[in-house]
Design an enzyme around this catalytic site. Structure first.
Site, mmCIF file in Angstrom:
data_model
loop_
_atom_site.group_PDB
_atom_site.id
_atom_site.type_symbol
_atom_site.label_atom_id
_atom_site.label_comp_id
_atom_site.label_asym_id
_atom_site.label_seq_id
_atom_site.Cartn_x
_atom_site.Cartn_y
_atom_site.Cartn_z
ATOM 1 N N ASP A 394 45.865 2.095 52.403
ATOM 2 C CA ASP A 394 46.934 2.517 51.023
ATOM 3 C C ASP A 394 47.623 3.673 51.431
ATOM 4 O OD1 ASP A 394 46.207 0.410 49.580
ATOM 5 O OD2 ASP A 394 44.690 1.664 48.156
HETATM 6 P P1 NAP Z 1 42.066 1.519 51.251
HETATM 7 O O1 NAP Z 1 43.380 1.555 50.963
HETATM 8 O O2 NAP Z 1 40.944 1.499 50.410
HETATM 9 O O3 NAP Z 1 41.783 0.814 52.592
HETATM 10 C C1 NAP Z 1 40.569 0.688 53.315
HETATM 11 C C2 NAP Z 1 40.796 -0.494 54.250
HETATM 12 O O4 NAP Z 1 39.452 -0.040 55.029
HETATM 13 C C3 NAP Z 1 40.666 -1.662 53.681
HETATM 14 O O5 NAP Z 1 41.892 -2.327 53.765
HETATM 15 C C4 NAP Z 1 39.479 -2.645 54.376
HETATM 16 O O6 NAP Z 1 40.317 -3.759 55.008
HETATM 17 C C5 NAP Z 1 39.298 -1.698 55.444
HETATM 18 N N1 NAP Z 1 37.683 -1.483 55.673
HETATM 19 C C6 NAP Z 1 36.685 -1.822 54.798
HETATM 20 N N2 NAP Z 1 35.519 -1.717 55.544
HETATM 21 C C7 NAP Z 1 35.779 -1.732 56.704
HETATM 22 C C8 NAP Z 1 34.979 -1.580 57.929
HETATM 23 N N3 NAP Z 1 33.596 -1.813 58.127
HETATM 24 N N4 NAP Z 1 35.562 -1.800 59.206
HETATM 25 C C9 NAP Z 1 36.957 -1.586 59.235
HETATM 26 N N5 NAP Z 1 37.712 -1.473 58.362
HETATM 27 C C10 NAP Z 1 37.183 -1.607 57.044
HETATM 28 O O7 NAP Z 1 41.513 3.111 51.851
HETATM 29 P P2 NAP Z 1 42.482 4.535 52.231
HETATM 30 O O8 NAP Z 1 43.485 4.393 52.915
HETATM 31 O O9 NAP Z 1 41.421 5.446 52.519
HETATM 32 O O10 NAP Z 1 42.956 4.835 50.579
HETATM 33 C C11 NAP Z 1 41.961 5.397 49.785
HETATM 34 C C12 NAP Z 1 42.532 4.567 48.505
HETATM 35 O O11 NAP Z 1 41.423 5.074 47.348
HETATM 36 C C13 NAP Z 1 43.736 4.896 47.811
HETATM 37 O O12 NAP Z 1 44.437 3.763 47.158
HETATM 38 C C14 NAP Z 1 43.487 5.951 46.894
HETATM 39 O O13 NAP Z 1 44.737 6.227 45.906
HETATM 40 C C15 NAP Z 1 42.263 5.498 46.419
HETATM 41 N N6 NAP Z 1 41.526 6.727 45.615
HETATM 42 C C16 NAP Z 1 41.021 7.705 46.298
HETATM 43 C C17 NAP Z 1 40.545 8.780 45.940
HETATM 44 C C18 NAP Z 1 39.919 10.034 46.745
HETATM 45 O O14 NAP Z 1 39.328 10.936 46.088
HETATM 46 N N7 NAP Z 1 39.904 9.854 47.908
HETATM 47 C C19 NAP Z 1 40.753 9.075 44.567
HETATM 48 C C20 NAP Z 1 41.275 8.148 43.711
HETATM 49 C C21 NAP Z 1 41.822 7.070 44.424
HETATM 50 P P3 NAP Z 1 39.341 -4.863 55.473
HETATM 51 O O15 NAP Z 1 38.740 -5.542 54.214
HETATM 52 O O16 NAP Z 1 40.380 -6.011 55.808
HETATM 53 O O17 NAP Z 1 38.473 -4.468 56.485
#
Ligand code: NAP
Length: 465
Positions: A394
């Site tokens: 994301d």
């Molecule tokens: P993300 O968009 O959730 O994407 C994580 C990706 O990691 C997934 O597409 C998944 O794809 C892959 N994945 C999962 N396990 C894996 C593994 N063992 N090996 C390799 N790949 C793996 O993560 P992000 O880019 O870090 O974004 C964070 C999201 O959380 C945002 O939408 C953000 O708004 C939300 N959020 C975060 C917070 C915070 O405080 N950090 C707060 C509110 C919301 P596969 O399944 O294809 O592997």
């Protein structure tokens, strides 16, 4: 004794403030933790030495049982399950606030706030507020825990007139508080407990899984205010100060996270994010015209990166799941030995909790001066040879800039697509947390490295060696 305990409480409060200060940067976070521990030790010992403590065995038993359970959980917990653990712990703070208020209501003499049926009005207000906030925190945190743990669906649960019902219950709580203060009635207090328990449940239910981390930090803030409320009831200054510190820092954190996602706190609280709109956006992105997905091997990645001048690593939630940070650091060390300039780019909401990536990179001893925040590094992607995106999705998705209907629209993103080559390490084509497909996977300068983030990185390291 009173002056000495007040002085020691002041020292503990200063330690807590220093702890918060220290925790605001990775370099000083260990020191911050240490301040927190020293402050808490002073606080506990001072409280135990107060003359109002008449017997120790119940306290020792409580500490032994609670501490034992806490120790086992802390040892066993996976880093990725921390958000739900925090939610579960907040629920206990809320429950404690309700219990303290109830015991103060039924034994006001013990608290020096009057006699049954004639409790001081000020104390009744504090008690009622502590009960209401505590009960909302209790059920709200349980719902947050259940959603994050996957026990109930992470999708927002919405029904007609939901916000009207919540507003009505909020008004009812205020009326009940007024009734309690006027009448000293136990029925009023129990009704406050019941209505607030329902309100906590209903408030968190419509909030989608993607917003849960913000909710957790909001509940953290509530639990702080509930603790401050208990502090007033127990006439304990340290509890008031500590509660206010937790309350305000939780509120600030919620604000920072909302800013990182370009959403307003009201938008989060009113809920509905991550439901239909996300599914619609995913469907739309899936149906549009797009290029071929190009899958590469770890050997390809090793070759390209070894011959690059600059590599920017973008870690995300998948790195945390795979615990790939140590292998990643090894890879970066090898690249640096080859004369490649290596930097890490951290998005403010990468992972599932604030600072998630920073903590993991610090654990792998990644030097702090190689780690950059979004606004400090985004310009560098234009001149970078490689963006190595490991388990992030994301936070790199251009839909945040181009698709006003996307649930992540408006969120600042890391411009990885501007690098000459973009590697995405992930297990498959699945969407990220917001449920939106990432069009970068289909771009000609993208190469997908399918597999578990740790395994793939280890293989890249092997190929480099
Ligand atoms: P993300 O968009 O959730 O994407 C994580 C990706 O990691 C997934 O597409 C998944 O794809 C892959 N994945 C999962 N396990 C894996 C593994 N063992 N090996 C390799 N790949 C793996 O993560 P992000 O880019 O870090 O974004 C964070 C999201 O959380 C945002 O939408 C953000 O708004 C939300 N959020 C975060 C917070 C915070 O405080 N950090 C707060 C509110 C919301 P596969 O399944 O294809 O592997």
């Amino acid at each position: 004794m009173e002056t000495l305990s007040a002085l020691l409480y002041l020292v503990a409060s200063v330690c807590f403030i220093m702890a918060l200060r220290g925790l605001s940067s990775p370099e000083t976070s260990r020191q911050g933790n240490l301040y927190g521990m020293v402050g808490m030790t002073i606080a506990i010992l001072t409280t135990l030495a107060l003359p109002i403590v008449q017997s120790y065995w119940m306290i020792v038993l409580g500490i032994a049982i609670g501490g034992g359970i806490g120790y086992v959980i802390a040892k066993k917990i996976e880093m990725t399950a921390l958000p739900q653990l925090v939610a579960a712990f907040h629920s206990l703070v809320g429950l404690a606030a309700v219990f303290v208020a109830l015991s103060a209501f039924y034994s006001p003499e013990a608290y020096g706030i009057g006699v049954p049926g004639a409790i001081a009005k000020g104390s009744l207000v504090e008690m009622a507020l502590g009960t209401a906030i505590g009960a909302i925190t209790f059920t709200g945190s349980i719902v947050a825990f259940a959603k994050l743990q996957g026990l109930v669906t992470g999708k927002p649960l919405v029904f007609p007139f939901q916000h009207h019902l919540n507003a009505a219950l909020g008004v009812l709580t205020i009326l009940l508080i007024l009734w309690l203060v006027q009448s000293n009635s136990s029925a009023a207090l129990w009704l406050i407990v019941g209505v607030s328990l329902a309100l906590g449940f209903l408030l968190i239910l419509p909030i989608g899984g993607a917003d849960m981390p913000v909710v957790i930090s909001m509940l953290n803030s509530y639990s702080g205010w509930a603790a401050a409320g208990i502090g007033f009831t127990l006439q304990n200054n340290l509890l008031i100060i500590t509660g206010a510190l937790v309350g305000s820092s939780g509120a600030i954190l919620s604000y920072i996270m909302c800013k990182g996602m370009n959403r307003s706190i009201f938008n989060v609280i009113l809920g509905g994010f991550g439901g239909e709109s996300a599914a619609a956006a995913a469907g739309r992105a899936g149906g549009g015209e797009r290029g071929q997905v190009k899958a590469g091997s770890p050997e390809d990645a090793a070759y390209i990166m070894k011959n690059a001048q600059s590599v920017i690593i973008v870690p995300g939630y998948g790195m945390a799941v795979a615990q790939a940070q140590h292998a990643l650091r090894e890879m970066a060390d090898l690249l640096k030995k080859e004369g490649v300039d290596v930097k890490y780019a951290i998005h403010p909401v990468a992972g599932r909790m604030p600072g998630h990536m920073n903590v993991l990179l610090a654990e792998a001893n990644v030097p702090y001066d190689e780690v950059f925040e979004l606004e400090d590094i985004n310009r560098d992607f234009g001149t970078a040879d490689v963006a190595f995106v490991i388990g992030a999705n994301d936070v790199t998705n251009p839909a945040a800039k181009t698709d006003p209907a996307s649930p992540i629209y408006g969120m600042p993103i890391l411009d990885v697509e501007k690098a000459k080559t973009v590697f995405f390490i992930k297990r498959g084509m699945a969407a990220g947390y917001a449920g939106v497909e990432n069009e970068l996977f289909f771009r000609p300068n993208t190469m997908m490295l399918f597999g578990d983030a740790k395994k793939v990185t280890e293989e890249v390291v092997k190929s480099m060696e």
